[in-house]
Design a protein around this motif. Sequence first.
Motif, PDB file in Angstrom:
ATOM      1  N   TYR A  24      61.014 111.628  40.990  1.00 53.69           N
ATOM      2  CA  TYR A  24      59.486 111.200  40.659  1.00 53.69           C
ATOM      3  C   TYR A  24      58.881 111.674  39.357  1.00 53.69           C
ATOM      4  O   TYR A  24      58.077 110.919  38.589  1.00 53.69           O
ATOM      5  CB  TYR A  24      58.632 111.410  42.081  1.00 53.69           C
ATOM      6  N   LEU A  25      59.181 112.768  38.942  1.00 56.75           N
ATOM      7  CA  LEU A  25      58.561 113.434  37.846  1.00 56.75           C
ATOM      8  C   LEU A  25      58.661 112.724  36.593  1.00 56.75           C
ATOM      9  O   LEU A  25      57.805 112.409  35.963  1.00 56.75           O
ATOM     10  CB  LEU A  25      59.291 114.840  37.457  1.00 56.75           C
ATOM     11  N   PRO A  26      59.863 112.011  36.244  1.00 52.89           N
ATOM     12  CA  PRO A  26      59.811 111.174  35.093  1.00 52.89           C
ATOM     13  C   PRO A  26      59.005 110.081  35.049  1.00 52.89           C
ATOM     14  O   PRO A  26      58.787 109.363  34.105  1.00 52.89           O
ATOM     15  CB  PRO A  26      61.501 110.914  34.851  1.00 52.89           C
ATOM     16  N   ARG A  27      59.208 109.374  36.426  1.00 52.36           N
ATOM     17  CA  ARG A  27      58.180 108.455  36.489  1.00 52.36           C
ATOM     18  C   ARG A  27      56.848 108.636  36.080  1.00 52.36           C
ATOM     19  O   ARG A  27      55.896 107.856  35.823  1.00 52.36           O
ATOM     20  CB  ARG A  27      58.221 107.611  37.995  1.00 52.36           C
ATOM     21  N   ILE A  28      56.163 109.756  36.562  1.00 54.69           N
ATOM     22  CA  ILE A  28      55.019 110.272  35.936  1.00 54.69           C
ATOM     23  C   ILE A  28      55.003 110.421  34.451  1.00 54.69           C
ATOM     24  O   ILE A  28      53.974 109.947  34.064  1.00 54.69           O
ATOM     25  CB  ILE A  28      54.500 111.617  36.735  1.00 54.69           C
ATOM     26  N   PHE A  29      55.879 110.741  33.994  1.00 57.42           N
ATOM     27  CA  PHE A  29      56.130 110.945  32.425  1.00 57.42           C
ATOM     28  C   PHE A  29      56.037 109.572  32.013  1.00 57.42           C
ATOM     29  O   PHE A  29      55.281 109.293  30.822  1.00 57.42           O
ATOM     30  CB  PHE A  29      57.454 111.294  31.895  1.00 57.42           C
ATOM     31  N   VAL A  30      56.537 108.777  32.622  1.00 52.29           N
ATOM     32  CA  VAL A  30      56.544 107.064  32.104  1.00 52.29           C
ATOM     33  C   VAL A  30      54.980 106.631  32.129  1.00 52.29           C
ATOM     34  O   VAL A  30      54.306 106.225  30.830  1.00 52.29           O
ATOM     35  CB  VAL A  30      57.313 106.196  32.860  1.00 52.29           C
ATOM     36  N   ASN A  31      54.336 106.963  33.114  1.00 47.73           N
ATOM     37  CA  ASN A  31      52.988 106.456  33.280  1.00 47.73           C
ATOM     38  C   ASN A  31      52.014 107.267  32.208  1.00 47.73           C
ATOM     39  O   ASN A  31      51.129 106.864  31.622  1.00 47.73           O
ATOM     40  CB  ASN A  31      52.325 106.526  34.642  1.00 47.73           C
ATOM     41  N   HIS A  32      52.286 108.687  32.163  1.00 46.29           N
ATOM     42  CA  HIS A  32      51.496 109.506  31.372  1.00 46.29           C
ATOM     43  C   HIS A  32      51.803 109.004  29.710  1.00 46.29           C
ATOM     44  O   HIS A  32      50.660 108.771  28.887  1.00 46.29           O
ATOM     45  CB  HIS A  32      51.825 110.785  31.366  1.00 46.29           C
ATOM     46  N   ALA A  33      52.809 108.644  29.286  1.00 45.81           N
ATOM     47  CA  ALA A  33      53.382 108.333  27.898  1.00 45.81           C
ATOM     48  C   ALA A  33      52.596 106.962  27.537  1.00 45.81           C
ATOM     49  O   ALA A  33      52.415 106.649  26.312  1.00 45.81           O
ATOM     50  CB  ALA A  33      54.868 108.321  27.666  1.00 45.81           C
ATOM     51  N   GLU A  34      52.355 106.061  28.812  1.00 45.49           N
ATOM     52  CA  GLU A  34      51.907 104.525  28.384  1.00 45.49           C
ATOM     53  C   GLU A  34      50.456 104.813  28.482  1.00 45.49           C
ATOM     54  O   GLU A  34      49.787 103.803  28.313  1.00 45.49           O
ATOM     55  CB  GLU A  34      52.783 103.627  29.377  1.00 45.49           C
ATOM     56  N   SER A  35      49.711 105.769  29.133  1.00 49.74           N
ATOM     57  CA  SER A  35      48.338 105.732  29.048  1.00 49.74           C
ATOM     58  C   SER A  35      47.669 106.258  28.049  1.00 49.74           C
ATOM     59  O   SER A  35      48.151 107.017  27.219  1.00 49.74           O
ATOM     60  CB  SER A  35      48.023 106.882  30.140  1.00 49.74           C
ATOM     61  N   ASN A  36      46.303 105.759  27.810  1.00 47.06           N
ATOM     62  CA  ASN A  36      45.383 105.981  26.721  1.00 47.06           C
ATOM     63  C   ASN A  36      44.260 106.307  27.124  1.00 47.06           C
ATOM     64  O   ASN A  36      43.504 106.876  26.109  1.00 47.06           O
ATOM     65  CB  ASN A  36      45.473 104.651  25.825  1.00 47.06           C
ATOM     66  N   GLU A  37      44.167 106.525  28.239  1.00 43.40           N
ATOM     67  CA  GLU A  37      42.671 107.095  28.877  1.00 43.40           C
ATOM     68  C   GLU A  37      43.061 108.618  29.158  1.00 43.40           C
ATOM     69  O   GLU A  37      43.706 108.852  30.099  1.00 43.40           O
ATOM     70  CB  GLU A  37      42.658 106.368  30.214  1.00 43.40           C
TER      71      GLU A  37
END
Length: 143
Positions: A24-37
């Motif tokens: 799950y942790l790298p999935r959070i990394f994916v979302n974090h890397a793609e977020s601009n908010e």
Amino acid sequence: MTTILWLKAFHVFFMVAWFAGIFYLPRIFVNHAESNEPLVQQHFKGMERRLLYFITPFAIFTVLLGIAIIIQYGYAWFVAAKWLHIKISLVVLLLIYHGYCFKLVNTFAADKNTRSGKFYRFFNEIPVILMLAIIILVYIKPF
């Protein structure tokens, strides 16, 4: 033999809990890397840190119980179990991966991530491949 079975049961339990978090942790990394908010990024920073610290004891218990199982089976078994040597090598790689996640959490916390969501999608596959190889080694014992 009962002791070994209890050790194996808890070893598998902690391994499953560890892998659940390490998937799950790298999935959070994916979302974090793609977020601009900024508010969303702050939320991800907390999630990443809490999850990593939550699953680290599972990794420790997995390793300690694995060592206890080896001790119960004895030295002669350990020497003869070539599949186990390969498994241990893969677990060491997984521990390095886990340790690298600490670096990534700190990188995100400092707002210094330069990698894309795509990188983290590939990064997420590493523990999947390691788990498959480890399970095959444990149950098939090809060596």
